[in-house]
Design a protein around this motif. Sequence first.
Motif, mmCIF file in Angstrom:
data_model
loop_
_atom_site.group_PDB
_atom_site.id
_atom_site.type_symbol
_atom_site.label_atom_id
_atom_site.label_comp_id
_atom_site.label_asym_id
_atom_site.label_seq_id
_atom_site.Cartn_x
_atom_site.Cartn_y
_atom_site.Cartn_z
ATOM 1 N N VAL A 113 -3.579 12.716 -20.546
ATOM 2 C CA VAL A 113 -3.836 11.317 -20.405
ATOM 3 C C VAL A 113 -4.063 10.669 -21.818
ATOM 4 C CG1 VAL A 113 -5.032 9.481 -19.311
ATOM 5 C CG2 VAL A 113 -4.498 11.357 -18.060
ATOM 6 N N LEU A 114 -3.564 9.693 -22.528
ATOM 7 C CA LEU A 114 -3.814 9.094 -23.804
ATOM 8 C C LEU A 114 -4.428 7.631 -23.482
ATOM 9 C CD1 LEU A 114 -1.561 11.156 -24.378
ATOM 10 C CD2 LEU A 114 -0.843 9.511 -25.910
ATOM 11 N N LEU A 115 -5.631 7.448 -24.015
ATOM 12 C CA LEU A 115 -6.202 6.269 -24.002
ATOM 13 C C LEU A 115 -5.628 5.116 -24.783
ATOM 14 C CD1 LEU A 115 -8.597 4.285 -23.227
ATOM 15 C CD2 LEU A 115 -9.828 5.284 -24.909
ATOM 16 N N VAL A 116 -5.173 4.104 -24.492
ATOM 17 C CA VAL A 116 -4.515 2.967 -25.261
ATOM 18 C C VAL A 116 -5.507 1.759 -24.989
ATOM 19 C CG1 VAL A 116 -2.368 1.666 -25.521
ATOM 20 C CG2 VAL A 116 -2.212 4.185 -24.573
ATOM 21 N N LEU A 117 -5.990 1.573 -26.022
ATOM 22 C CA LEU A 117 -7.070 0.315 -26.184
ATOM 23 C C LEU A 117 -6.070 -0.800 -26.534
ATOM 24 C CD1 LEU A 117 -9.924 -0.512 -25.509
ATOM 25 C CD2 LEU A 117 -10.327 -0.243 -28.396
ATOM 26 N N ASN A 118 -5.937 -1.704 -25.637
ATOM 27 C CA ASN A 118 -4.829 -2.668 -25.943
ATOM 28 C C ASN A 118 -5.648 -4.161 -26.221
ATOM 29 O OD1 ASN A 118 -2.410 -4.386 -26.228
ATOM 30 N ND2 ASN A 118 -2.491 -4.465 -23.946
ATOM 31 N N LYS A 119 -4.847 -4.963 -26.860
ATOM 32 C CA LYS A 119 -5.510 -6.305 -27.362
ATOM 33 C C LYS A 119 -6.447 -6.088 -28.427
ATOM 34 C CE LYS A 119 -4.767 -7.920 -22.512
ATOM 35 N NZ LYS A 119 -5.044 -8.888 -21.291
ATOM 36 N N SER A 120 -6.259 -5.409 -29.254
ATOM 37 C CA SER A 120 -7.139 -4.897 -30.560
ATOM 38 C C SER A 120 -7.256 -6.264 -31.160
ATOM 39 C CB SER A 120 -6.350 -3.819 -31.245
ATOM 40 O OG SER A 120 -5.072 -4.081 -31.571
ATOM 41 N N ASP A 121 -5.960 -7.370 -31.060
ATOM 42 C CA ASP A 121 -6.166 -8.386 -32.163
ATOM 43 C C ASP A 121 -7.538 -9.470 -31.530
ATOM 44 O OD1 ASP A 121 -4.416 -8.210 -29.474
ATOM 45 O OD2 ASP A 121 -4.129 -10.707 -30.086
ATOM 46 N N LEU A 122 -7.916 -8.914 -30.342
ATOM 47 C CA LEU A 122 -9.092 -9.594 -29.933
ATOM 48 C C LEU A 122 -10.614 -9.354 -30.120
ATOM 49 C CD1 LEU A 122 -8.052 -10.613 -26.158
ATOM 50 C CD2 LEU A 122 -7.482 -11.742 -28.190
ATOM 51 N N VAL A 123 -10.526 -8.157 -30.878
ATOM 52 C CA VAL A 123 -11.999 -7.522 -31.218
ATOM 53 C C VAL A 123 -11.953 -6.983 -32.304
ATOM 54 C CG1 VAL A 123 -12.337 -6.813 -28.855
ATOM 55 C CG2 VAL A 123 -11.240 -5.397 -30.258
ATOM 56 N N SER A 124 -12.992 -6.777 -33.176
ATOM 57 C CA SER A 124 -13.073 -6.001 -34.544
ATOM 58 C C SER A 124 -12.984 -4.729 -34.367
ATOM 59 C CB SER A 124 -14.486 -6.508 -35.037
ATOM 60 O OG SER A 124 -15.389 -5.832 -34.294
ATOM 61 N N GLU A 125 -12.716 -4.185 -35.553
ATOM 62 C CA GLU A 125 -12.770 -2.638 -35.496
ATOM 63 C C GLU A 125 -13.842 -1.902 -35.063
ATOM 64 O OE1 GLU A 125 -11.389 -0.214 -39.077
ATOM 65 O OE2 GLU A 125 -10.105 -2.100 -39.722
ATOM 66 N N GLU A 126 -14.870 -2.647 -35.456
ATOM 67 C CA GLU A 126 -16.338 -1.999 -34.903
ATOM 68 C C GLU A 126 -16.383 -1.961 -33.454
ATOM 69 O OE1 GLU A 126 -20.947 -2.896 -35.842
ATOM 70 O OE2 GLU A 126 -19.617 -3.837 -36.733
ATOM 71 N N GLN A 127 -16.030 -3.237 -32.990
ATOM 72 C CA GLN A 127 -16.091 -3.224 -31.437
ATOM 73 C C GLN A 127 -15.068 -2.330 -30.791
ATOM 74 O OE1 GLN A 127 -15.131 -7.529 -31.459
ATOM 75 N NE2 GLN A 127 -17.463 -8.251 -30.664
#
Length: 301
Positions: free
Chosen positions: A122-136
Amino acid sequence: MLMEEHETGQHKSGYIAIIGKPNAGKSTLLNQVMGIKLSIATHKPQTTRHRIMGIYSDDDCQIILMDTPGVITPKYKLQEAMMGFVERARTDADIVLHVVDAADPELYDAENELLDRISKPVLLVLNKSDLVSEEQAGAIVNGLRAGREYADVLIVSALTGAGTDAMLDTLKAMLPTGPPFYPKDQLSEAPERFFVSELIREQLFLQYRQEIPYSCAVNIVDFSDDEDLTRIDAEIVVNRNSQKGMIIGKGGQALKKLGTASRATIEQFLDRKIYLALHVKVRDKWRDNDAFIRSYGYGGG
């Protein structure tokens, strides 16, 4: 040709299930990777009802991506059938992409229970990265990894395409060696009439409010080609009689607007002129009727 590629040991192929809760961006991710709209996507949750397959091919690889309905606890039989599509995708997959919305990363109980049953990578795909900062994004990933082991983590924006090339590279590296399952120019296994019904259903989500889109099914009664025109006859099936009037609208204006918008999107998809006739039918409580659910295409994988 297919055997030669297989015998060299260079070609890779496999099935990838895309899972996650409603509105995580699974359908948008599929469409972004495929470069074409195969799965309808709106701002409303639970737009996807089927398992939608997109076939991504290049010279030495074929990836069959399976978009699935958002993971929920079913409240009626249609939703049970939708979760059946998710279960079959989980079983068929070589690799699972768990898509999480960066703006809403809390997992549902049903989502966790499904993940617990998966024995594939299972790979975690964190989507909508354009809505949060790199740190977040980093903090969200750390929180998710603290409660579950993932084979890898990918941070993407399905909307902009950021990170999707890296995601494909990761999948290619993990896939087993094997021949292509489909011709390299094939994009999906579903027929045109399926996509037409989905495009009409998408417009129902975009144009009607509250429960109406969730109470509708679209049944293609006729799909025939003349020399320069495709003729489509479609039924919009509603759950109770009061919804029929809402779909049609005063003087038929709402249905006319639905037909105009649907025709435009279908013509764009088919790349040809169409004649579209829409009719509204009442099938009382069809979402809890096994026979209706099967007849409208929700009874199989």
